[in-house]
Each structure stands twice: as C-alpha cells, then as structure tokens.
Design a protein around this motif. Structure first.
Motif, PDB file in Angstrom:
ATOM      1  N   GLU A 156       0.633  -1.214   0.066  1.00  0.00           N
ATOM      2  CA  GLU A 156      -0.133   0.157   0.105  1.00  0.00           C
ATOM      3  C   GLU A 156       0.819   1.294   0.057  1.00  0.00           C
ATOM      4  O   GLU A 156       0.472   2.384  -0.316  1.00  0.00           O
ATOM      5  N   ALA A 157       2.019   0.975   0.284  1.00  0.00           N
ATOM      6  CA  ALA A 157       2.976   2.243   0.289  1.00  0.00           C
ATOM      7  C   ALA A 157       3.338   2.852  -1.337  1.00  0.00           C
ATOM      8  O   ALA A 157       3.683   4.069  -1.184  1.00  0.00           O
TER       9      ALA A 157
ATOM     10  N   ASP B  38       0.754   5.529  -0.733  1.00  0.00           N
ATOM     11  CA  ASP B  38       0.554   6.121   0.431  1.00  0.00           C
ATOM     12  C   ASP B  38       1.963   6.124   1.152  1.00  0.00           C
ATOM     13  O   ASP B  38       2.457   5.532   1.822  1.00  0.00           O
ATOM     14  N   GLU B  39       2.562   7.452   0.846  1.00  0.00           N
ATOM     15  CA  GLU B  39       3.855   7.752   1.275  1.00  0.00           C
ATOM     16  C   GLU B  39       4.127   7.829   2.884  1.00  0.00           C
ATOM     17  O   GLU B  39       5.214   7.698   3.321  1.00  0.00           O
ATOM     18  N   THR B  40       2.958   7.985   3.573  1.00  0.00           N
ATOM     19  CA  THR B  40       3.173   7.905   5.072  1.00  0.00           C
ATOM     20  C   THR B  40       3.470   6.546   5.579  1.00  0.00           C
ATOM     21  O   THR B  40       3.698   6.541   6.794  1.00  0.00           O
TER      22      THR B  40
ATOM     23  N   GLU C 219       3.201   2.285   9.655  1.00  0.00           N
ATOM     24  CA  GLU C 219       3.336   0.964   9.143  1.00  0.00           C
ATOM     25  C   GLU C 219       3.560  -0.309  10.039  1.00  0.00           C
ATOM     26  O   GLU C 219       2.969  -1.304  10.196  1.00  0.00           O
TER      27      GLU C 219
END
Length: 229
Positions: free
Chosen positions: A190-191, A194-196, A209
């Motif tokens: 999912e990264a 979604d950079e968070t 994460e």
C-alpha cells in the motif's frame, strides 16, 4: 494505618493492571525479536519499531510484558543472523519469539534454496528459544521494498515476484513446524499509493506501518494468553 498504606504502595509499584481484572499483573512475559532492519526499525525512533510498539500495546491491554529483546541489524541476511545468534547470550525460554528475515537475501541475489535451508535453521532455533512451543513463535512475511521510492528505476515487478517466492518458502516452512504466520507483505504494498507508510529514508517502513504489524501480532499473542487470564 499509615504503615499499611506505605506497604500497599510499595508492593503495587511497577505492576500492570488487566483492564478486566482488579488484581495486579506483574511483568512476567518476555518477547524476543529476531531479524534485520525491519525489526530494529531503521530510520525511525527505536520506540516506534514493531517489537517496542507491540510490547507497549500489550502493556496498555493490561498484559505484563517487559521491553522486547531484539537481535537484529540493518543489512543482515539469514547466515549473518545465524552467526550472531551463535555468539548471543540468550536466556530462554521466551514467552514469544518473532522472526522476520530474508529481504537482504533477495536484495543481494542469494538463492531461494539457500534461504530455505537457513530460514529453517533459524526457525528451529526460534522454537527452541520459545521453550519448544511452536505456537509461541510468530513468523512475519518479507515486506515488498520494490514499492518504495528507493526502488525507483528498478524492475519493481521482478522484485515483487522474488519477494513472493521467498515468502512462499518461509510460509511453507512455518506451516510445517506449526508456528504462527502473519502476511504483512500485502499491507506494505500500500506504500505505493500512501507515502506515510514509508520512513524518511524512502525505503524502510514508518511508525505508522509498524503499528499495523504490532496490532496483528498482538491479536495472536492475546489468543495464546486468553486461557491464562
């Protein structure tokens, strides 16, 4: 009455209380975490790696866990973890042992067969350290670093295929030894959107994460401990 009050404070200090119980719970459970950079939490504060988030979460649930014992280092392959464990002064049995290793085998182009052999040795050792309780050993799948900014310009699809093969191997070995297994790989992908979920170094997981991993492991641990509470 004054003396009694002092004694109560003395004997209850440092204890954790189960949210469903009135009696105090001592720090009686020990967690050993074996692995590499994904275990120590490269590029984030140590308190935010998954073993430390996990023990904090379990303490908040009223379970008596001390700080996690971590044997891991950035860059370690399976053979390097094995070599360090041979020199490590362990104090078994541990109540729970986590094992997450293999990404550096894949990154360095090590063979899948070599990984199978050394991962099995690590898993056997982890089971021994748990007091020969396979259900107390928790294997985590290898995250897919190919979705991170660090992998820009590389063959992301090839990385994913290789990671999947390594995970098929560790899952099959885990199943053969009847240990617990958690697939975190799907979530790490999912990264890509979604950079968070990625740390500041553009490669390793963020605390956000790791929190997902800690929640998943905590669920397995609480199931194991339910008959005891």
């Amino acid at each position: 009455m004054l003396v009694l009050s002092v004694l109560v404070v003395f004997f209850t200090a440092g204890k954790h209380y189960h949210k469903y119980q009135s009696s105090p719970v001592m720090d009686t459970y020990r967690l050993l975490a074996l692995g590499d950079s994904y275990t120590i939490g490269e590029s984030i504060p140590r308190k935010d790696n998954f073993p430390n988030q996990l023990t904090a979460l379990l303490r908040n649930e009223g379970l008596g866990f001390g700080d996690a014992e971590i044997v891991a280092k950035t860059g370690w392959t399976t053979d390097e973890l094995l070599a360090t464990m041979q020199k490590q002064a362990f104090h078994p049995p541990y109540d729970f042992v986590t094992l997450l290793v293999g990404v550096n085998n894949q990154y360095r182009g090590r063979s899948l067969e070599n990984y199978r052999v050394e991962f099995e040795q690590l898993l056997q050792w982890a089971i021994t350290l748990s007091g020969n309780r396979p259900g107390r050993v928790i294997v985590l799948s290898i995250p897919d670093w190919g979705v991170t900014p660090f992998a820009a310009g590389r063959d992301r699809a090839q990385i994913a295929r290789e990671i999947d093969l390594f995970n098929q191997a560790n899952a099959a070995i885990s199943d053969r030894y009847a240990t617990q297994y958690i697939n975190i790989t799907t979530g790490t992908r999912e990264a890509a959107i979604d950079e968070t979920l990625v740390a500041a170094d553009g490669l390793h997981p963020s605390a956000k994460e790791y929190a997902k991993w800690a929640q998943a492991i905590a669920g397995l641990i609480k199931k194991q401990l339910e008959p005891l509470n």
